[in-house]
Scaffold this motif. Structure first.
Motif, PDB file in Angstrom:
ATOM      1  N   LEU A  87      23.138 -14.650 -11.828  1.00  0.00           N
ATOM      2  CA  LEU A  87      24.235 -13.902 -11.214  1.00  0.00           C
ATOM      3  C   LEU A  87      23.741 -12.595 -10.605  1.00  0.00           C
ATOM      4  O   LEU A  87      24.125 -12.228  -9.488  1.00  0.00           O
ATOM      5  N   TYR A  88      22.894 -11.870 -11.336  1.00  0.00           N
ATOM      6  CA  TYR A  88      22.324 -10.650 -10.773  1.00  0.00           C
ATOM      7  C   TYR A  88      21.520 -10.952  -9.510  1.00  0.00           C
ATOM      8  O   TYR A  88      21.577 -10.211  -8.529  1.00  0.00           O
ATOM      9  N   ALA A  89      20.748 -12.021  -9.546  1.00  0.00           N
ATOM     10  CA  ALA A  89      19.928 -12.365  -8.383  1.00  0.00           C
ATOM     11  C   ALA A  89      20.799 -12.739  -7.185  1.00  0.00           C
ATOM     12  O   ALA A  89      20.485 -12.374  -6.047  1.00  0.00           O
ATOM     13  N   ALA A  90      21.898 -13.449  -7.428  1.00  0.00           N
ATOM     14  CA  ALA A  90      22.803 -13.815  -6.338  1.00  0.00           C
ATOM     15  C   ALA A  90      23.421 -12.567  -5.712  1.00  0.00           C
ATOM     16  O   ALA A  90      23.478 -12.425  -4.482  1.00  0.00           O
ATOM     17  N   SER A  91      23.865 -11.643  -6.570  1.00  0.00           N
ATOM     18  CA  SER A  91      24.408 -10.380  -6.075  1.00  0.00           C
ATOM     19  C   SER A  91      23.358  -9.613  -5.284  1.00  0.00           C
ATOM     20  O   SER A  91      23.632  -9.058  -4.204  1.00  0.00           O
ATOM     21  N   ARG A  92      22.141  -9.599  -5.806  1.00  0.00           N
ATOM     22  CA  ARG A  92      21.049  -8.841  -5.176  1.00  0.00           C
ATOM     23  C   ARG A  92      20.677  -9.443  -3.814  1.00  0.00           C
ATOM     24  O   ARG A  92      20.351  -8.713  -2.873  1.00  0.00           O
ATOM     25  N   ALA A  93      20.703 -10.749  -3.693  1.00  0.00           N
ATOM     26  CA  ALA A  93      20.392 -11.393  -2.416  1.00  0.00           C
ATOM     27  C   ALA A  93      21.372 -10.934  -1.328  1.00  0.00           C
ATOM     28  O   ALA A  93      20.973 -10.624  -0.196  1.00  0.00           O
TER      29      ALA A  93
END
Length: 208
Positions: free
Chosen positions: A69-75
């Motif tokens: 989830l953090y990675a998706a937000s960061r992308a």
């Protein structure tokens, strides 16, 4: 990349948001164009993911779920906000970035930091800050501040974690700083606000 990318990291209650605001004002007075942003968040979709991450749930939220989830937000954040600002020559200040995932999910949750790093490299395209300011203070003090009087709203899901979790997060941050001393500057966040900012400015000024 024409701009400068500076991130603020540290445990809950370390004063990242306050110090980032002070730095943004200081840079603005010097005529620099500044973008302030935060993680998770920064774009409408990323802010929606933020709500998922920080809310309490009746089921256990797995560490690996947090990583994705953090990675998706960061992308979304990197491509929708950070990179365009850097290409336009702005100074980008971000309250948290990849190092937060390494500290909280890698060290705090006990996941393989290399796995966390690989997922985030994919999400960010390998974007790395020019400077990371680690606002360091004992977790007991950080929790006292973040849970103390004057705060708005209830503690989020991470602020509700026990002291041992926050100790692991702090040790994780310090280990990351030991591994990359050229990028990290450790700021003693235990003192008065103006003293903390003096350290922040001493770290930032050489970049300019």
């Amino acid at each position: 990349m024409k701009g400068i990318f500076i991130t603020f990291e540290g445990p809950d209650g370390s004063g990242k948001t306050t110090q980032m605001g002070l730095l943004a004002r200081h840079l603005g007075l010097r005529g620099l164009r500044v973008l302030c942003t935060r993680e998770p968040g920064g774009t409408p979709m990323a802010e929606a993911i933020r709500q998922l991450l920080l809310s309490s749930w009746p089921e256990q939220v797995l560490g690996i779920t947090e990583v994705f989830l953090y990675a998706a937000s960061r992308a979304q954040h990197v491509r929708g906000k950070i990179l365009p600002a850097l290409e336009a020559g702005r100074v980008v200040l971000s309250d948290r970035f990849v190092d937060s995932s390494l500290a909280y999910q890698g060290f705090g949750r006990g996941l393989d930091p290399e796995l966390v790093r690989q997922v985030n490299d994919l999400a960010t395209g390998g974007l790395t800050p020019h400077l990371t300011l680690l606002l360091d203070l004992p977790p007991e003090e950080g929790l006292r501040r973040s849970r103390g009087e004057g705060r708005h709203g209830d503690p989020d899901r991470f602020e509700q974690e026990d002291l041992d979790f926050h100790r692991r997060v702090r040790e994780g941050y310090l280990e990351l700083a030991r591994r990359e001393p050229g990028r990290f500057k450790i700021i003693d966040a235990t003192g008065p606000q103006d003293e903390v900012f003096r350290q922040v400015w001493e770290a930032v000024e050489p970049l300019l």
